[in-house]
Design an enzyme around this catalytic site. Structure first.
Site, PDB file in Angstrom:
ATOM      1  N   THR A  44       0.816  -1.213   0.000  1.00 27.12           N
ATOM      2  CA  THR A  44       0.000   0.000   0.000  1.00 27.12           C
ATOM      3  C   THR A  44       0.846   1.257   0.000  1.00 27.12           C
ATOM      4  O   THR A  44       0.554   2.228  -0.694  1.00 27.12           O
ATOM      5  CB  THR A  44      -0.929   0.005   1.228  1.00 27.12           C
ATOM      6  OG1 THR A  44      -1.754  -1.164   1.195  1.00 27.12           O
ATOM      7  CG2 THR A  44      -1.822   1.243   1.237  1.00 27.12           C
ATOM      8  N   CYS A  45       1.935   1.234   0.785  1.00 29.92           N
ATOM      9  CA  CYS A  45       2.813   2.407   0.844  1.00 29.92           C
ATOM     10  C   CYS A  45       3.467   2.660  -0.513  1.00 29.92           C
ATOM     11  O   CYS A  45       3.484   3.785  -1.001  1.00 29.92           O
ATOM     12  CB  CYS A  45       3.872   2.191   1.917  1.00 29.92           C
ATOM     13  SG  CYS A  45       5.039   3.570   2.085  1.00 29.92           S
ATOM     14  N   GLY A  46       3.991   1.588  -1.107  1.00 30.12           N
ATOM     15  CA  GLY A  46       4.630   1.739  -2.413  1.00 30.12           C
ATOM     16  C   GLY A  46       3.657   2.187  -3.472  1.00 30.12           C
ATOM     17  O   GLY A  46       3.987   3.014  -4.338  1.00 30.12           O
TER      18      GLY A  46
END
Length: 452
Positions: free
Chosen positions: A383-385
């Site tokens: 999700t962060c990437g």
């Protein structure tokens, strides 16, 4: 392969096809770009003309980052390199160094760009670069209008190359029905005027700024440097340039920034740009930290700053650094606005912190639901990437060069007796419609050198 893509490796032009939904995966977006190419036909004038060499090398540098299918060059004369835009000694070697390939016949599948006096290279889509004075652009093959292609202001030739790159991309991307059928260009002396019309008010380029501070060395900052090297300084060693950036070259910079390449990934942007400018003969000083409210110009530092950063908080702090003149260039974002550009100068009727907020609110555009991002999520990107990837803006080098051309021309306009431009905005998709606000300004009093 797909899972390895992150915000540092993403090709910023491929992101256009991802964000618009035209590409189902990142690989599909890259395949689209690998289908784009161009042939460049060069006339004999390039053997002795600085402006023709600038037009050719600028065009090659722009196109090799965007048209990934290839750039083939025909008719390059066997001549010495007259401009410090490459390390090679001959024009042909410089064109190859910057990403072109020498050829003997035009690729029938690709459109053609002509520079100088050449016989028609193709029966298909074709443009002619043309420039005069402070004006430059392209006309399609059926348009017989042609400017003098003179040496009065070499930045006009660079703008002709940028206009050609913009039209080539629009034609390949099929996102403007008039690409290939219209003229496109701009005036650096009088932005927004008819660039093909004679302008008796344009002066010969006689004076050039001698001391500048460059804030931000990405797409815009490297375009500033490229254009400064195009200017006809009699003695570049007398030009003092302060370069400020804290970041390093990433893979993604290769797709947008004119002095970046994959072998330079990981190197400090300041040092990459400094080496290039010093090889061209300039003197440089480095400031390798972020610009902010703590940045204050000293009494012997350049009084004039070019700013090419991409965030509002930094721009908001421009008014407190004690520069006598700030020329700020900005680029649009997103699949609908990445061709937009703007110019602000300070001091003006509004302070920087009245235009931009110090709190970075980010982009309101959410593209994470597009098919290409769903494919990345399914391939294992966390999700962060995914959020980092989706937050990056679409970028193309030719828009940065157009914006930088308007910015670098601002001190030139003032040095030659013109009022300043307080605000200008436009789009590479319609260069005939640049809006600007011009106000009377006092004479440029921040140091100059004679032009050749």
């Amino acid at each position: 392969m797909t899972a390895l893509i992150d915000h540092t490796r993403l090709h910023r032009t491929a992101k256009y096809f991802m964000d618009s939904g035209r590409a189902a995966t990142h690989g599909d977006a890259m395949d689209i770009l690998h289908g784009f190419g161009a042939s460049i036909c060069v006339g004999p004038e390039a053997a002795t003309s600085v402006a023709h060499q600038i037009a050719l090398l600028t065009l090659v540098n722009l196109l090799r980052r965007t048209l990934l299918g290839g750039i083939e060059i025909l008719g390059v004369p066997d001549a010495p390199l007259l401009v410090p835009l490459a390390r090679a000694h001959s024009l042909a070697a410089a064109a190859v160094e910057l990403g072109g390939a020498l050829a003997t016949a035009a690729n029938p599948a690709w459109p053609v760009v002509q520079i100088g006096t050449v016989s028609p290279c193709s029966d298909g889509i074709s443009w002619q670069l043309t420039w005069q004075g402070w004006r430059g652009g392209v006309v399609p093959q059926h348009d017989t209008r042609r400017l003098l292609d003179d040496e009065a202001n070499p930045l006009a030739a660079a703008m002709a190359a940028a206009a050609a790159a913009a039209e080539l991309f629009a034609w390949h991307a099929k996102d403007h029905p008039m690409a290939g059928r219209r003229s496109a260009g701009l005036s650096l002396w009088n932005p927004g005027s008819d660039w093909l019309a004679q302008d008796a008010s344009e002066p010969p380029l006689s004076y050039l700024p001698c001391s500048l501070w460059l804030i931000g060395l990405g797409n815009l900052g490297q375009a500033f440097a490229w254009l400064l090297a195009c200017l006809p300084y009699a003695e570049r060693s007398k030009v003092d340039l302060t370069l400020q950036d804290y970041d390093v070259i990433a893979d993604s910079n290769d797709s947008t920034s004119l002095l970046s390449s994959l072998p330079l990934v990981g190197a400090k942007k300041t040092r990459v740009v400094a080496r290039w400018l010093e090889a061209a003969g300039f003197s440089t000083a480095l400031e390798e930290r972020r610009f902010g409210s703590w940045t204050v110009r000293g009494p012997h530092d350049p009084a004039v700053a070019f700013c090419g950063v991409d965030n509002a908080p930094t721009r908001a702090d421009l008014g407190g650094a004690k520069f006598e003149l700030v020329v700020e260039a900005g680029l649009g974002a997103g699949p609908g606005g990445f061709r937009n550009f703007s110019l602000h100068t300070f001091p003006s009727s509004r302070r920087p912190d009245q235009i931009w907020r110090r709190e970075d609110v980010g982009s309101a555009l959410d593209v994470s639901s597009m098919p290409a991002y769903s494919a990345l999520r399914e391939s294992g990107l966390d999700t962060c990437g995914l959020a980092q990837l989706a937050s990056r803006t679409v970028g193309v080098p030719f828009v940065g060069l157009i914006a930088a051309g308007l910015a670098v021309s601002e001190p030139l306009r003032r040095l030659h007796g013109s009022g300043g431009v307080e605000l200008a905005s436009g789009s590479a998709l319609n260069l005939d419609d640049i809006e600007s606000i011009r106000l009377p300004f006092s004479a440029y009093a921040f140091g100059y050198l004679p032009a050749l």
